[in-house]
Design a protein around this motif. Sequence first.
Motif, PDB file in Angstrom:
ATOM      1  N   CYS A 119    -108.400  15.456   6.629  1.00  0.00           N
ATOM      2  CA  CYS A 119    -108.239  16.135   7.843  1.00  0.00           C
ATOM      3  C   CYS A 119    -109.981  15.835   8.246  1.00  0.00           C
ATOM      4  N   HIS A 137    -109.765  16.996   3.827  1.00  0.00           N
ATOM      5  CA  HIS A 137    -108.592  16.559   2.586  1.00  0.00           C
ATOM      6  C   HIS A 137    -107.839  15.472   3.246  1.00  0.00           C
ATOM      7  N   SER A 170    -106.573  22.597   2.763  1.00  0.00           N
ATOM      8  CA  SER A 170    -108.191  23.094   1.912  1.00  0.00           C
ATOM      9  C   SER A 170    -109.208  23.803   2.756  1.00  0.00           C
ATOM     10  N   CYS A 171    -109.204  23.778   4.028  1.00  0.00           N
ATOM     11  CA  CYS A 171    -110.418  24.674   4.844  1.00  0.00           C
ATOM     12  C   CYS A 171    -109.431  25.380   5.990  1.00  0.00           C
ATOM     13  N   CYS A 228    -105.011  22.625   7.735  1.00  0.00           N
ATOM     14  CA  CYS A 228    -105.565  21.887   6.534  1.00  0.00           C
ATOM     15  C   CYS A 228    -105.048  22.669   5.165  1.00  0.00           C
ATOM     16  N   CYS A 288    -112.856  19.334   6.749  1.00  0.00           N
ATOM     17  CA  CYS A 288    -113.583  18.893   5.528  1.00  0.00           C
ATOM     18  C   CYS A 288    -112.692  17.693   4.862  1.00  0.00           C
TER      19      CYS A 288
HETATM   20 ZN   LIG Z   1    -109.452  20.401   6.205  1.00  0.00          ZN
END
Ligand SMILES: [Zn+2]
Lengths: 324, 289
Positions: B45, B50, B28-29, B26, B48
Amino acid sequence: MNPLLEREKGLLELERRIEDLRSANEGQRIDMSAEIASLESKYRQLLAEVFGSLSPWEKVHMARHPRRPTTLGYIAGLDAFDELHGDRMFRDDPAIVGGFARLGGHSIVAIGQQRGRDMKENLARNFGMSTPEGYRKGERLALLAQRFNLPLVTFVDTKGADPGILSEEHAQSEAIAASLEVFAALRVPTLCVVIGEGGSGGALALAIADRVLMLEHSVYSVASPEGCAAILWGDASKADEAAAHLKLTASDLRGFGIVDEVIPEPLGGAHRDAAATVTRVLDRIGAVLDLLESFSLPDLLNARYEKYRRLGSWRDSLATDGAP
Amino acid sequence: MPMADWLRGGRNREKVRDDAAQWVKCPSCGEVLYRPDLSANLDVCVRCSHHFRMHAHDRILSLIDGDFEEIARGILPADPLSWTDKKSYPQKLAADAAKSGMDEAVLCGFGSIGGYELALGVMDFHFRGGTMGSVVGERLTRLIEAATERGLPCAIFTASGGARMEEGMLALMQMAKTTAAVVRLKASGQPFLTVLTDPTTGGVSASFAFQADVILAERNAMIGFAGRRVIEQTIRQRLPDRFQTAEFLLERGHIDGVVDRPNLKPTLERLLGYARAGMQRRKRAELSA
Ligand SMILES: [Zn+2]
């Protein structure tokens, strides 16, 4: 780099020699007029050679030439012009000008993108790059043309829409999208002239019309060559290469059916005889307006729809099966 | 065509990924996600939320009740400018087709969402960055015209880097062509909805994306006219991270709402419900007149 400068060098040198001979000739007993005439003929020949074979990138520079007539140049040639200002919401964008006008026997609304002819003017006009307020002003004036039942004439001369923070915050996309909707369905005859550079959606926002005319050395492109080179190759300095690929000249676009008529320019370009260019363009506008006035509104609207409906290039792999 | 057959003919042409490609990180996280799990969660995701970019086939599968009647699928790209830079345009198209399982950047057709029949167009960023050339313009125009003829609402999911450079001005003219069709759809009384997904920019953003009656956006989608890099080069400073996100546009009043992907289908169902209620009122009024 401006590729025109190199090509114009020989011309400028000839111009200087002719000028020198002329001033030397004055008050002299020896007559040099034969020699001057020969130089002048050579000059015309070189002019035709240079400007008859411009590359697309050179045409981009012709289109951007500081002395090339701008929208206000054409407006100055109209029989009357009453400028109207503002988007009624936020501000008056100086990169788009418009108002009521008279041309020959026609009362019209005229709108155009206005770039500057020098740095000071360009700063005031944001280099002809309109903000959302400019497109909303254009949209308002287009609807005013419909309200007054007058034909609409637009002049296109912009690298593209303003790529700034405030323009994004003020919804540049929405402003252009809304302008396209208004122009696509405007219930009066519409005519657009590409007089300089037409760049991307920022140009198209004023360019959907029953007839699109284009000056010979103008360019009209999906993105500015610099923008295209940056998007495809991450390098704006390859703009010359992008210009060669983009098929952005008036004759290219006439071939695609995107432009209806190419207006020839004086030899050497519009900037060499601005007055003659303005007269020629305004004459053509008058003649095309006469023609458009001969159609009924439903016919005009249908033809406008069909004209844009046809544009594109694809193959139909299922066509032989009769499938959709 | 039944959905299963349609998917076999479309999305499943994509090459089977090798084992390593079954795991994705991911952005983002940082969570490492098992692709089948991710797909089962609508490419969102689990840790998070995403939103990964979605393939058009998966999107349609996630929305449509039963069958999907695809239209204009025979419309395929030509090479009007005979474009060649590092590769020829046809080579670029073939490479993207092999990678994405798509033959162009949009799928169009008819189906139902929660019992509401509609015309649905879904763009796919995985083919040429979702750019609009003649095929995207032609397929969408046919969709919008067909919606007008059949008297159905039209919804388009956008995902696009803008106009396709390799088709030059013919690409730009698709903005005019689709606009003209949208104007006729609206004039016929049918609603037009768009869902802006990551990213929606340039010629798509400045035409049908922002011409809809209701404009929704997916969480955190990048939406704007000028690209972020272009603006940063012009103003010579870095833009704030939130600039041109769906949430930023919502604050500025440009869009009607930001929707998390799992809520999209129910949201669309409710909107189509309002649209149908209005149509029924109109019909009643016509009958009593
Ligand atoms: Zn994520």
